[in-house]
Design an enzyme around this catalytic site. Sequence first.
Site, PDB file in Angstrom:
ATOM      1  N   GLN A  51       0.852  -1.185   0.000  1.00  0.00           N
ATOM      2  CA  GLN A  51       0.000   0.000   0.000  1.00  0.00           C
ATOM      3  C   GLN A  51       0.892   1.240   0.000  1.00  0.00           C
ATOM      4  O   GLN A  51       1.961   1.234   0.580  1.00  0.00           O
ATOM      5  CB  GLN A  51      -0.913   0.004   1.231  1.00  0.00           C
ATOM      6  CG  GLN A  51      -1.778  -1.239   1.359  1.00  0.00           C
ATOM      7  CD  GLN A  51      -2.640  -1.506   0.134  1.00  0.00           C
ATOM      8  OE1 GLN A  51      -3.267  -0.602  -0.402  1.00  0.00           O
ATOM      9  NE2 GLN A  51      -2.661  -2.745  -0.318  1.00  0.00           N
ATOM     10  N   GLY A  52       0.431   2.293  -0.646  1.00  0.00           N
ATOM     11  CA  GLY A  52       1.205   3.526  -0.685  1.00  0.00           C
ATOM     12  C   GLY A  52       1.917   3.733  -2.005  1.00  0.00           C
ATOM     13  O   GLY A  52       2.564   4.749  -2.211  1.00  0.00           O
ATOM     14  N   CYS A  53       1.815   2.760  -2.888  1.00  0.00           N
ATOM     15  CA  CYS A  53       2.416   2.878  -4.211  1.00  0.00           C
ATOM     16  C   CYS A  53       1.316   3.222  -5.216  1.00  0.00           C
ATOM     17  O   CYS A  53       0.238   2.635  -5.168  1.00  0.00           O
ATOM     18  CB  CYS A  53       3.073   1.568  -4.636  1.00  0.00           C
ATOM     19  SG  CYS A  53       4.456   1.078  -3.609  1.00  0.00           S
ATOM     20  N   GLN A  54       1.589   4.149  -6.107  1.00  0.00           N
ATOM     21  CA  GLN A  54       0.613   4.499  -7.134  1.00  0.00           C
ATOM     22  C   GLN A  54       0.438   3.344  -8.115  1.00  0.00           C
ATOM     23  O   GLN A  54      -0.673   3.023  -8.509  1.00  0.00           O
ATOM     24  CB  GLN A  54       1.039   5.762  -7.874  1.00  0.00           C
ATOM     25  CG  GLN A  54       0.020   6.215  -8.889  1.00  0.00           C
ATOM     26  CD  GLN A  54       0.427   7.506  -9.571  1.00  0.00           C
ATOM     27  OE1 GLN A  54       1.551   7.957  -9.450  1.00  0.00           O
ATOM     28  NE2 GLN A  54      -0.499   8.095 -10.288  1.00  0.00           N
ATOM     29  N   SER A  55       1.532   2.726  -8.497  1.00  0.00           N
ATOM     30  CA  SER A  55       1.443   1.556  -9.370  1.00  0.00           C
ATOM     31  C   SER A  55       1.298   0.313  -8.491  1.00  0.00           C
ATOM     32  O   SER A  55       1.462   0.373  -7.279  1.00  0.00           O
ATOM     33  CB  SER A  55       2.681   1.463 -10.258  1.00  0.00           C
ATOM     34  OG  SER A  55       3.837   1.477  -9.473  1.00  0.00           O
TER      35      SER A  55
END
Length: 138
Positions: A51-55
């Site tokens: 979690q926390g990644c755009q991709s």
Amino acid sequence: MSDTAQESQAELIEEFEMFDNWMDRYQYIIDMGKQLPAFPDEWKTDELKIQGCQSNVWMRSQRDGERLHFDATSDAAIVSGLIAVLMRIFNDRPPAEIAATPPSFLEELGLDKHLSPTRSNGLHAMLERIYQVAKAEA
């Protein structure tokens, strides 16, 4: 592979010094990502998703004797390269060594300044997962 995570960071920094500009550095990061080992689709679960990644990023860890082994993948080329950078430094190392190795390469390579805020957040989320696993296994 270098003997220590610190040595791997130093080697990586030295390699990046060969490039005169950030376009070449980005290409090198992308090329590193293309060399990541295959990541089976059955590992692409919500539990392994960062979690926390755009991709989309998935990271799997397992204890292999005295060392921690990580497998990871992303659907984005630059992020895959960032995964490759992290794997080069932290993969297949003892948990205590991982936990005790600060990510000095971020500042020394200038990644914090040259990544978009969303990629930087994703990189920090991946680092956080690596450190969480290492501390839990130490």
